[in-house]
Design a protein around this motif. Structure first.
Motif, mmCIF file in Angstrom:
data_model
loop_
_atom_site.group_PDB
_atom_site.id
_atom_site.type_symbol
_atom_site.label_atom_id
_atom_site.label_comp_id
_atom_site.label_asym_id
_atom_site.label_seq_id
_atom_site.Cartn_x
_atom_site.Cartn_y
_atom_site.Cartn_z
ATOM 1 N N THR A 1 56.907 -30.028 -10.926
ATOM 2 C CA THR A 1 58.260 -30.571 -10.828
ATOM 3 C C THR A 1 59.052 -29.763 -9.799
ATOM 4 O O THR A 1 59.096 -28.536 -9.869
ATOM 5 N N THR A 2 59.666 -30.448 -8.853
ATOM 6 C CA THR A 2 60.351 -29.764 -7.752
ATOM 7 C C THR A 2 61.736 -30.357 -7.541
ATOM 8 O O THR A 2 61.891 -31.574 -7.456
ATOM 9 N N VAL A 3 62.728 -29.474 -7.445
ATOM 10 C CA VAL A 3 64.086 -29.875 -7.072
ATOM 11 C C VAL A 3 64.386 -29.209 -5.732
ATOM 12 O O VAL A 3 64.327 -27.993 -5.603
ATOM 13 N N VAL B 1 65.002 -35.229 -14.039
ATOM 14 C CA VAL B 1 63.888 -35.103 -13.103
ATOM 15 C C VAL B 1 62.609 -35.174 -13.930
ATOM 16 O O VAL B 1 62.390 -34.343 -14.812
ATOM 17 N N ALA B 2 61.776 -36.156 -13.667
ATOM 18 C CA ALA B 2 60.565 -36.363 -14.460
ATOM 19 C C ALA B 2 59.551 -35.261 -14.210
ATOM 20 O O ALA B 2 59.559 -34.598 -13.162
ATOM 21 N N ASP B 3 58.661 -35.068 -15.166
ATOM 22 C CA ASP B 3 57.583 -34.093 -15.043
ATOM 23 C C ASP B 3 56.736 -34.416 -13.810
ATOM 24 O O ASP B 3 56.231 -35.523 -13.653
ATOM 25 N N GLY B 4 56.627 -33.452 -12.895
ATOM 26 C CA GLY B 4 55.828 -33.635 -11.690
ATOM 27 C C GLY B 4 56.536 -34.328 -10.546
ATOM 28 O O GLY B 4 55.945 -34.535 -9.479
ATOM 29 N N GLU B 5 57.794 -34.684 -10.727
ATOM 30 C CA GLU B 5 58.541 -35.418 -9.695
ATOM 31 C C GLU B 5 59.079 -34.481 -8.624
ATOM 32 O O GLU B 5 59.398 -33.323 -8.874
#
Length: 360
Positions: free
Chosen positions: A188-190, A28-32
């Protein structure tokens, strides 16, 4: 803020042999804003809890930024989690609920109040800071739960089905607010959901899981246009893609009077996938016995069964399987009629009948 990396991360619950999550490799990319989606039991919530430190990892590792957090306690991972349950303290005001974690962490009062005010402004909660949770609507309570996460200024947000307790109309409004807020904050959000519409409308990328295995991770558009296998094809899209097994003869899949070119590598049968909008009425082609017509004003959808006996549904155990055709809402057919349709030229997806893998 930081990236998140799963490297061969696995989780096997005691007393079972099949992994709940099996060698997950995902970045997961930074800020994605990345959404984990799949049916119940696919491993999406387990993956999120592994990242949070709430589940042990039986193999592989997890990194937040450049830091291996595989064996780091949840409180030391610099993450903030929003659950399906609001989990607000009923005796505290909105402001107290939002600032409680900072108070426990020893943040001074002036800084706490500033962060709470800033988060309340972002979430349109400024007028409710002195209210108790019982005086709030469900959507407002969920925004308070998000505010409690925002004030901590974490590296990563984790959201586990945060909209499940809201009614349908409020879910639509709140999901757009969450997506817009995440893009403003750039954290970054999951995000975990079982709702593929939610996943497609919110995520920068979407990761589809099944039985603990990552099936495909891509942008919503690419998932829709080029699913990697029959499972992703059938799961992504509303209404769902039509998945039909057709016999192959002379390099063509035969569906009634409709013949579709297939690669030379195809076997004696192939799974043909066509989305509801990929059909058009035709003089000759594939025949559908109409059972139900949904008239939605701007659209109409015809639901029925194949009238051609040489075609079967790809999932033979799915008793509710139907052929779905998007139709002109001003002139829909009647239940009991048989309609003839053909495919739009570029609308066909082909999958191996044995493995489900994409072959075109």
């Amino acid at each position: 803020m930081a990236s998140v990396v799963f490297e061969n991360a696995s989780r096997i619950y005691p007393g079972t042999t099949a992994p709940a999550v099996d060698k997950l490799n995902l970045t997961v990319a930074d800020g994605e804003f990345l959404v984990l989606v799949g049916p119940s039991g696919c491993g999406k919530s387990t993956s999120l809890r592994m990242l949070a430190g709430l589940e042990e990892i039986d193999g592989g590792r997890i990194l937040i930024g450049d830091r291996d957090v595989t064996n780091v306690a949840p409180k030391d991972r610099d993450i903030a989690m929003v659950f399906q349950s609001y989990a607000l303290y009923p005796h505290m005001t909105v402001a107290e609920n939002m600032g409680f974690a900072l108070k426990i962490a020893g943040v001074d009062k002036a800084e706490r109040e500033k962060r709470v005010r800033d988060a309340a402004k972002l979430l349109d909660l400024e007028l409710y800071l002195e209210r108790k949770p019982k005086a709030l609507s469900g959507g407002q309570r969920q925004r308070v739960a998000m505010g409690r996460a925002i004030v901590r200024e974490p590296q990563v947000f984790l959201m586990d089905e945060p909209l499940s307790n809201l009614d349908a109309k409020l879910r639509v409004a709140t999901r757009t607010q969450i997506a817009a807020l995440q893009r403003r904050l750039g954290i970054t959000t999951v995000y975990v959901t079982h709702d593929q519409v939610e996943a497609m409308t919110m995520g920068d990328r979407v990761a589809v899981l099944k039985d603990g295995l990552l099936q495909q991770v891509d942008t919503p558009r690419n998932l829709y246009d080029k699913p990697a296998n029959a499972f992703v094809a059938g799961f992504i899209g509303s209404p769902a893609m039509n998945l039909l097994i057709a016999p192959v003869s002379g390099g063509k899949a035969q569906m009634g009077d409709l013949n579709i070119d297939v690669p030379a590598s195809a076997g004696s049968s192939v799974i043909v996938g066509i989305r509801p909008e990929g059909w058009v009425p035709a003089e000759t082609g594939f025949h559908v016995l109409v059972e139900v017509v949904e008239e939605l004003g701007s659209d109409a959808f015809v639901y029925g069964k194949p009238a051609d006996t040489n075609v079967q549904f790809a999932n033979s155990t799915d008793e509710g399987a139907q052929v779905i055709v998007r139709w002109d809402p001003k002139n829909p057919p009647k239940p009991g009629q048989t309609v003839t349709v053909a495919n739009i030229g570029n609308a066909v997806h082909l999958f191996d009948a044995a493995t489900g893998a994409r072959i075109n």
